[in-house]
Design a protein around this motif. Sequence first.
Motif, PDB file in Angstrom:
ATOM      1  N   LEU A  54     -19.346 -11.558  21.129  1.00 50.19           N
ATOM      2  CA  LEU A  54     -19.387 -12.672  20.179  1.00 50.19           C
ATOM      3  C   LEU A  54     -18.162 -13.573  20.320  1.00 50.19           C
ATOM      4  CD1 LEU A  54     -20.725 -13.997  17.629  1.00 50.19           C
ATOM      5  CD2 LEU A  54     -19.252 -12.483  16.288  1.00 50.19           C
ATOM      6  N   TYR A  58     -18.342 -17.375  21.742  1.00 53.34           N
ATOM      7  CA  TYR A  58     -17.921 -18.466  20.846  1.00 53.34           C
ATOM      8  C   TYR A  58     -16.917 -19.375  21.551  1.00 53.34           C
ATOM      9  CZ  TYR A  58     -15.273 -20.920  17.260  1.00 53.34           C
ATOM     10  OH  TYR A  58     -14.627 -21.895  16.549  1.00 53.34           O
ATOM     11  N   THR A  84     -21.009 -16.937  13.589  1.00 54.68           N
ATOM     12  CA  THR A  84     -21.307 -15.532  13.329  1.00 54.68           C
ATOM     13  C   THR A  84     -22.541 -15.386  12.443  1.00 54.68           C
ATOM     14  OG1 THR A  84     -18.980 -14.957  13.583  1.00 54.68           O
ATOM     15  CG2 THR A  84     -20.366 -13.374  12.402  1.00 54.68           C
TER      16      THR A  84
END
Length: 144
Positions: A54, A58, A84
């Motif tokens: 993640l 990102y 998120t």
Amino acid sequence: MSAGLSRTTLVLRYAGFAVLATLANLAVQRAVLALDAGPRGFMAAVFCGTLAGLVLKYLLDKRWIFDDRSRGAAAHGRRFSLYTAMGIVTTAIFWASETAFWLVWQTDAMRELGAVLGLTVGYVVKYRLDRRFVFTGSASPRPA
């Protein structure tokens, strides 16, 4: 990136970043499972791997897909929180797929295949959510 980013460039870049995030995810999972291969270790591996993927995704998406140049803790915090949140549903797809493959075959190879399949579907959905809800103020490419 810019409005001139071609569909092919966008797809190849996004897919490449998804592959990098997937590899980071699986590498972290393997590291955690090397410490504890039991049920608790499995849950920790899935969580830690997801977090690693993640954060990497990102950072790559923010700059190279959506050309978001916002700076500062407040801007990053807001964007990362939204990023998120959009990933919750797509993470559920990934976790369900990985867990189902593990429960059915109980091999690392099949667990990882389930992870890759779940992540692939999840990333397609996630791009659309991020473009619509997260990176709305940037030069988000919208391929035809």
